[in-house]
Design an enzyme around this catalytic site. Structure first.
Site: not given
Length: 506
Positions: A259, A333
């Site tokens: 990120k 996820r």
């Protein structure tokens, strides 16, 4: 409000209703102290009565002077009263006393909302060395109606919900230098011991021997290994079993799909969903929830290193489903998939709900005030939406668009963890991915990436982690909103009148 020898409270709070800024219950008793009609004071202050608005004056009592807070209560809806309670909490000096008539003649729901606002509005998290030592508790006396026992029961219920939200905030606000997966597991086990829950923690070796490839893969780049946390609440004569699953990424760097720096500043709260599950589990017994509830928290730290998960790796989840990893920053996820598959194959519940700070796309779509809701069952979706309205944790129902499912296909595995190609619906894709692991029962997914964090105080929300979802899930679990119930919500209860009840903030 009669004069007397008792010490004057630091704050006297009087509700002001919209529209027209009409003074509410208790204002008439202040005329002699204000030197003017209360309505005139409110009019001169230019108050609108909107929820959370504050106007200030001073009243002289025989035992001293008090600050008078004219407190906007808007339309007296639970949402408005929650904001008003938070505004009052911020007006009472630490360790001092206040008297409020804002919930005089309010329903049970209104009183609970106001008290929750008071308690949550007073929340603060700090590790500053300059923080003062804890002092005397702040006391707010509420003028209510009916029996003191009934009022106290509503106060206790509000305090239980507020404590759960506060716990979720504390866990999420804790710096990641402290908050490893093992630390989070320790906190969960501690809460289990306090609240009569059973607990089980899978360490790294247990995860490997059981085939939890998602947790192991995401955690492989960190020296602090992952954990799967299971908390169990089983009341006598339960008639249904609910599983709650929370994302517990204790820090998310993005892994090798790193990120930008600014995007990492909030990532200590990437386990906010897991924090909510732990917090909800801690409150079930106190609220008398009659369903069996199992809480699963999939905890890992997503870091880049020579041992980290790579783009193009294929991992095998619990139960055998294989997934091609196309983005290591879509890690939530992957850990949730393991927990959902375990719930499906081993726990066999009646309903599953997961909660996660899963996608930036959900925040782009809905902003910071509400969360995305996906569900495979209409009744479950309606129940969660109703609980969201009652709690103030607002949800927006999103589509599980079947036409997007083919984007998750992989030439080398059963699934890809993100859709190939640009311009895809990221939050929907993530929900479709999770649905593959939830099994055939009713399932709902709450993507709370927007409202789980706040940039500033706003009503009962405080800057930092918000605990979004804890109040919602507790209302859902303790109300008549579970599968098989015939009514949408429990009755609001009778209005209260004439007694005082006191609650200490601390």
């Amino acid at each position: 409000m009669a004069r007397g020898a008792a010490p004057a409270p630091a704050v006297i709070a009087v509700p002001v209703e919209a529209p027209g800024a009409v003074p509410g219950a208790g204002a008439a008793d202040l005329h002699g102290y204000l030197g003017a009609d209360a309505a005139g004071v409110i009019a001169s202050a230019g108050m609108t009565g909107r929820a959370g608005e504050v106007g200030l004056s001073v009243a002289g009592l025989d035992s001293g002077a008090s600050r008078v807070v004219f407190l906007g209560v808007g339309d007296r809806s639970p949402e408005a009263l929650r904001k008003a309670g938070a505004a009052l909490a911020r007006q009472v000096p630490s360790g001092r006393t206040a008297v409020a008539s804002a919930v005089l003649d309010e329903t049970d729901e209104g009183m609970q909302a106001f008290v929750e606002g008071v308690l949550l509005g007073s929340y603060r998290f700090s590790v500053k060395s300059s923080d003062p030592a804890p002092g005397p508790a702040t006391q707010i006396s509420l003028l209510v109606a009916g029996s003191a026992e009934h009022a106290q029961a509503r106060l206790e219920r509000a305090a239980t919900v507020a404590r759960a939200v506060g716990l979720a905030r504390d866990l999420s606000n804790t710096p990641s230098s402290v908050k490893s997966p093992a630390w989070l597991a320790e906190q969960a086990v501690s809460q289990a011991g306090r609240h009569g829950l059973r607990s089980r923690v899978w360490a790294e070796a247990d995860l490997a021997s059981s085939g939890f490839g998602g947790l192991l893969g995401v955690g492989s780049g960190s020296p602090r290994p992952p954990r799967l946390i299971e908390l169990s609440y089983q009341p006598p004569d339960y008639d249904r079993h609910v599983v709650l699953v929370g994302k517990g990424i204790t820090f998310d760097s993005g892994g090798l799909s790193l990120k930008p720096n600014d995007n990492m500043k909030l990532m200590k709260t990437d386990m906010a969903g897991g924090a909510v599950v732990i917090a909800v589990m801690s409150a079930l017994a106190d609220l008398g929830v009659t369903a069996r509830v199992t809480g699963l928290v999939a905890a890992a730290e997503n870091m880049p290193s020579g041992s980290a998960l790579r783009i193009g790796d294929v991992i095998t989840h619990y139960g055998g489903r294989s997934v091609e990893v196309l983005n290591t920053d879509a890690e939530g996820r992957l850990v949730l998939a393991d927990a959902l598959a375990y719930a499906d194959k081993v726990l066999d519940p009646d309903v599953v709900v997961d909660i996660a700070t899963l996608t930036g796309a959900a925040r782009v779509a809905l902003g910071p005030a509400m969360a995305a809701l996906y569900a495979t069952d209409g009744a479950l979706a309606a129940a969660l939406l109703a609980a969201g309205r009652a709690s103030g944790d607002r949800l927006w129902l999103m589509p599980l668009a079947e036409e997007y499912r083919n984007g998750l296909e992989s030439p080398v595995a059963d699934l890809a963890n993100v859709a190939r190609g640009s311009g895809r619906a990221g939050s929907i894709d993530a929900a479709l991915f999770l649905r593959e692991f939830a099994g055939p029962r009713p399932w709902a997914h709450l993507d709370v990436a927007g409202p789980a964090r706040a940039a500033a105080d706003d009503g009962e929300i405080t800057k930092g982690a918000t605990g979004f979802g804890a109040s919602l899930l507790l209302r859902w679990l303790s109300g008549r909103w579970l599968p098989g119930d015939t009514a949408e919500a429990a009755p609001a209860g009778a209005a209260l009148a004439g007694t005082g009840a006191r609650w200490n903030l601390g």
